[in-house]
Write a protein that holds these residues in place. Structure first.
Motif, short mmCIF file in Angstrom:
data_model
loop_
_atom_site.label_atom_id
_atom_site.label_comp_id
_atom_site.label_asym_id
_atom_site.label_seq_id
_atom_site.Cartn_x
_atom_site.Cartn_y
_atom_site.Cartn_z
N TYR A 32 61.32 2.18 -17.64
CA TYR A 32 60.93 3.37 -16.87
C TYR A 32 60.18 4.36 -17.75
N VAL A 33 60.66 4.55 -18.98
CA VAL A 33 59.97 5.45 -19.92
C VAL A 33 58.56 4.94 -20.20
N GLN A 34 58.43 3.63 -20.38
CA GLN A 34 57.10 3.06 -20.61
C GLN A 34 56.19 3.29 -19.40
N LEU A 35 56.74 3.12 -18.21
CA LEU A 35 55.94 3.31 -17.00
C LEU A 35 55.41 4.73 -16.88
N THR A 36 56.19 5.69 -17.33
CA THR A 36 55.81 7.10 -17.15
C THR A 36 55.07 7.69 -18.35
N THR A 37 54.98 6.95 -19.45
CA THR A 37 54.30 7.48 -20.64
C THR A 37 53.04 6.68 -20.96
N CYS A 38 53.22 5.45 -21.36
CA CYS A 38 52.06 4.61 -21.70
C CYS A 38 52.39 3.14 -21.46
N ARG A 39 51.65 2.52 -20.57
CA ARG A 39 51.83 1.08 -20.30
C ARG A 39 50.91 0.32 -21.25
N GLU A 40 51.40 0.09 -22.46
CA GLU A 40 50.59 -0.49 -23.51
C GLU A 40 50.10 -1.89 -23.15
N TRP A 41 50.83 -2.60 -22.28
CA TRP A 41 50.40 -3.93 -21.89
C TRP A 41 49.12 -3.89 -21.03
N ILE A 42 48.80 -2.70 -20.51
CA ILE A 42 47.56 -2.52 -19.76
C ILE A 42 46.47 -1.98 -20.67
N SER A 43 46.80 -0.90 -21.40
CA SER A 43 45.85 -0.29 -22.32
C SER A 43 46.60 0.70 -23.21
N LYS A 44 46.17 0.79 -24.46
CA LYS A 44 46.79 1.76 -25.36
C LYS A 44 46.44 3.19 -24.99
N GLU A 45 45.40 3.35 -24.18
CA GLU A 45 44.99 4.69 -23.73
C GLU A 45 45.64 5.06 -22.40
N ASP A 46 46.44 4.16 -21.84
CA ASP A 46 47.06 4.42 -20.54
C ASP A 46 47.99 5.63 -20.63
N THR A 47 47.95 6.48 -19.61
CA THR A 47 48.80 7.69 -19.59
C THR A 47 50.01 7.55 -18.68
N GLY A 48 50.22 6.35 -18.15
CA GLY A 48 51.43 6.10 -17.36
C GLY A 48 51.30 6.48 -15.90
N LEU A 49 52.36 6.17 -15.16
CA LEU A 49 52.43 6.48 -13.75
C LEU A 49 53.10 7.83 -13.53
N ALA A 50 52.85 8.42 -12.38
CA ALA A 50 53.60 9.62 -11.99
C ALA A 50 55.07 9.22 -11.82
N PRO A 51 56.00 10.12 -12.15
CA PRO A 51 57.42 9.78 -12.06
C PRO A 51 57.83 9.24 -10.69
N GLY A 52 57.27 9.81 -9.63
CA GLY A 52 57.61 9.33 -8.29
C GLY A 52 57.16 7.89 -8.07
N THR A 53 55.97 7.56 -8.57
CA THR A 53 55.45 6.20 -8.45
C THR A 53 56.28 5.24 -9.31
N ALA A 54 56.67 5.69 -10.49
CA ALA A 54 57.50 4.85 -11.36
C ALA A 54 58.85 4.57 -10.70
N ARG A 55 59.40 5.57 -10.02
CA ARG A 55 60.67 5.36 -9.32
C ARG A 55 60.52 4.34 -8.19
N ASP A 56 59.32 4.30 -7.58
CA ASP A 56 59.07 3.29 -6.55
C ASP A 56 59.21 1.88 -7.14
N GLN A 57 58.76 1.71 -8.39
CA GLN A 57 58.88 0.40 -9.04
C GLN A 57 60.36 0.06 -9.25
N LEU A 58 61.14 1.06 -9.64
CA LEU A 58 62.58 0.85 -9.83
C LEU A 58 63.27 0.48 -8.52
N ARG A 59 62.86 1.14 -7.44
CA ARG A 59 63.48 0.84 -6.14
C ARG A 59 63.20 -0.61 -5.73
#
Length: 405
Positions: free
Chosen positions: A118-145
Motif C-alpha cells: 500500500y505504501v508503494q502504491l501511494t508513493t512510488c510504483r518503481e515497477w512502473i517507473s522510478k519517476e512514478d508519484t503513486g496513486l491517490a490514497p482513495g485509489t490505492a484503497r480500491d486496490q486493497l478492497r
C-alpha cells in the motif's frame, strides 16, 4: 501423527542404505498425508508444526502452498460473469498494481506485506517507473478492497484460511473537513455567475501568444446542473449521463442507473453497484427538471449542449472553476457540491446509513470515514437533540423535575 524411519533400523534393508524419515498424519477431512525427510530432526519439526496447526485449526493443504497471490486474484476475477468495465478495472489491478506481491505464495502473505505494498502504491510504483508519484490514497484503497475480495473468495475455495488484507482508514487530510464545505451563499454566488456569465479568466489560446483575458458566456444549463448536484449529491458523470427516462416526477425520484462514459460519450456502467440508487426530488428541484424536459424525448440527455449532445464533465468542471475563481470562492468546485449535499444531510441529523445510500457509497463506514469531521464531535448537536426531544417534555424551573402535560 507419527515419525517413522525407513527402512527400519536393524532390518535387512537397512544395511548400506541411507535412511529417510516419514511423517504420517490425517488432515481435517480424515485424509492420510505423508512427507519424507532426510533427517530425523527435520521430520520431528514438521510433525510438531502439523500437530500444532491441526490443533489450532490453522492447517493448510501443502498443495496450496505454491498458489500465488496473482493466481488467487485472477481466479477470483474470472469466477463469476462481470461487466466489461468492471473486468477492465480488475485487469488494471492485476497487470499494473499487483506485481510486487503477485508471485508471493498466497498462504504466506502477511499484513505487513500488504501494508508495504500500500505504501508503494501511494508513493512510488518503481515497477512502473522510478519517476512514478503513486496513486491517490482513495485509489490505492480500491486496490486493497479488490485484493480483500479475492482473499475472501480464496477462503471459500479452501486455498487459504485467513486474509491478511486490512483497509487503512482515511487520514485526516483525506477526509472532508468543515472548512472544505462551501456555504450556501458561496454556492449560490457561483451558480448565478455561471448562469449570467461574465467571469473573467486568463488563457493562452495559441502557443507563443501572450495571455489574454476573456469572459465566460451565460450558461443556464450548467447552472441548472450545479443546482441539481447541490440538491442530489450526484457525481458529475452521473449528471452528464442522466436522461429524461431516469426522472420520475410522479414518484418524486431520480433513478441513477447509468453514467456518461468519458471515452465513448455514451451511457456506461456506474462507478460501483452501490451507486445504483433512487434519489428523492426536492420541491426546489422539480421545477428545474421540468424546465429541462421541454421539447425532449425520454432518451434525450437532461443536461446537454446546444445541439443536444452530451456535456463533457471536463468542460463543466472548468466552467465552474472559472466562475468560482472570479468570485473568490475557489472551494466551490463541482465535486464540492456533492460534499455540500452530504454535509447538509448529516448536520440535519439524518442517519448515516440513509446518507450513505443516497450518496451511493458502498457502506456506511465509508461515509463515516469521508465525513468524520462533519459529525458532531463536541456534543453540541447532541445537547440540542436532547433538549428538543426530551427537555421540552419536562419542567426544569423547580428543585424537582416535573413532566409537562
Amino acid at each position: 501423527m507419527a515419525v517413522q524411519r525407513r527402512p527400519k533400523k536393524g532390518s535387512p534393508q537397512d544395511k548400506g542404505q541411507k535412511p529417510t524419515w516419514v511423517v504420517r498424519y490425517r488432515d481435517p477431512a480424515g485424509k492420510e498425508r505423508s512427507r519424507s525427510f532426510a533427517t530425523e530432526k527435520a521430520a520431528k519439526k514438521y510433525d510438531a508444526e502439523q500437530a500444532q496447526a491441526l490443533a489450532r485449526g490453522t492447517w493448510q493443504d501443502p498443495a496450496n502452498e505454491k498458489v500465488t497471490v496473482g493466481e488467487v486474484f485472477e481466479g477470483w476475477m474470472h469466477d463469476t460473469p462481470r461487466r466489461q468495465a468492471t473486468m477492465d478495472l480488475y485487469d488494471n489491478t492485476l497487470r499494473l498494481q499487483l506485481p510486487p506481491i503477485a508471485d508471493h505464495p498466497a498462504v504466506k502473505l502477511t499484513t505487513k506485506d500488504v501494508s508495504n505494498w500500500y505504501v508503494q502504491l501511494t508513493t512510488c510504483r518503481e515497477w512502473i517507473s522510478k519517476e512514478d508519484t503513486g496513486l491517490a490514497p482513495g485509489t490505492a484503497r480500491d486496490q486493497l478492497r479488490r485484493l480483500r475480495s479475492a482473499y475472501r473468495w480464496a477462503i471459500d475455495q479452501g486455498i487459504v484460511i485467513r486474509s491478511p488484507v486490512v483497509i487503512p482508514k482515511l487520514d485526516d487530510d483525506e477526509s472532508v473537513r468543515r472548512e472544505d464545505i462551501p456555504t450556501i451563499e458561496e454556492v449560490i454566488t457561483v451558480i448565478n455567475l455561471v448562469r449570467e456569465g461574465g467571469a473573467e479568466y486568463t488563457e493562452v489560446k495559441q502557443k507563443g501568444q501572450q495571455p489574454r483575458t476573456y469572459k465566460t458566456q451565460p450558461n443556464p444549463v450548467i447552472a441548472d446542473m450545479m443546482t441539481t448536484a447541490m440538491l442530489t449529491g450526484m457525481r458529475i458523470n452521473e449528471l452528464c449521463g442522466l436522461i429524461l427516462d431516469d426522472i420520475d416526477l410522479k414518484a418524486g425520484v431520480i433513478r441513477v442507473t447509468r453514467q456518461l462514459d468519458v471515452r465513448t460519450r455514451k451511457r456506461g456502467p456506474l462507478k460501483t453497484r452501490a451507486a445504483r440508487r433512487d434519489i428523492p426530488i426536492a420541491p426546489q428541484l422539480a421545477d428545474i427538471l421540468r424546465r429541462q424536459r421541454k421539447g425532449k424525448s425520454p432518451t434525450d440527455w437532461v443536461f446537454c449542449g446546444a445541439q443536444g449532445q452530451a456535456l463533457r464533465s471536463s468542460r463543466v468542471s472548468v466552467y465552474v472553476a472559472r466562475a468560482a475563481k472570479h468570485a473568490g470562492v475557489e472551494r466551490v468546485h463541482f465535486h464540492s457540491l456533492r460534499h455540500f449535499f452530504a454535509s447538509a444531510l448529516i448536520t440535519a441529523g439524518r442517519p448515516i446509513h440513509e446518507v450513505s445510500a443516497v450518496m451511493g457509497h458502498s457502506s456506511a463506514s465509508m461515509t463515516l470515514d469521508v465525513y468524520t469531521h462533519i459529525l458532531d464531535r463536541d456534543g453540541a448537536g447532541m445537547r440540542d437533540a436532547i433538549a428538543s426531544a426530551i427537555g421540552c417534555g419536562i419542567s426544569a424551573g423547580s428543585r424537582h423535575l416535573k413532566a409537562v402535560p
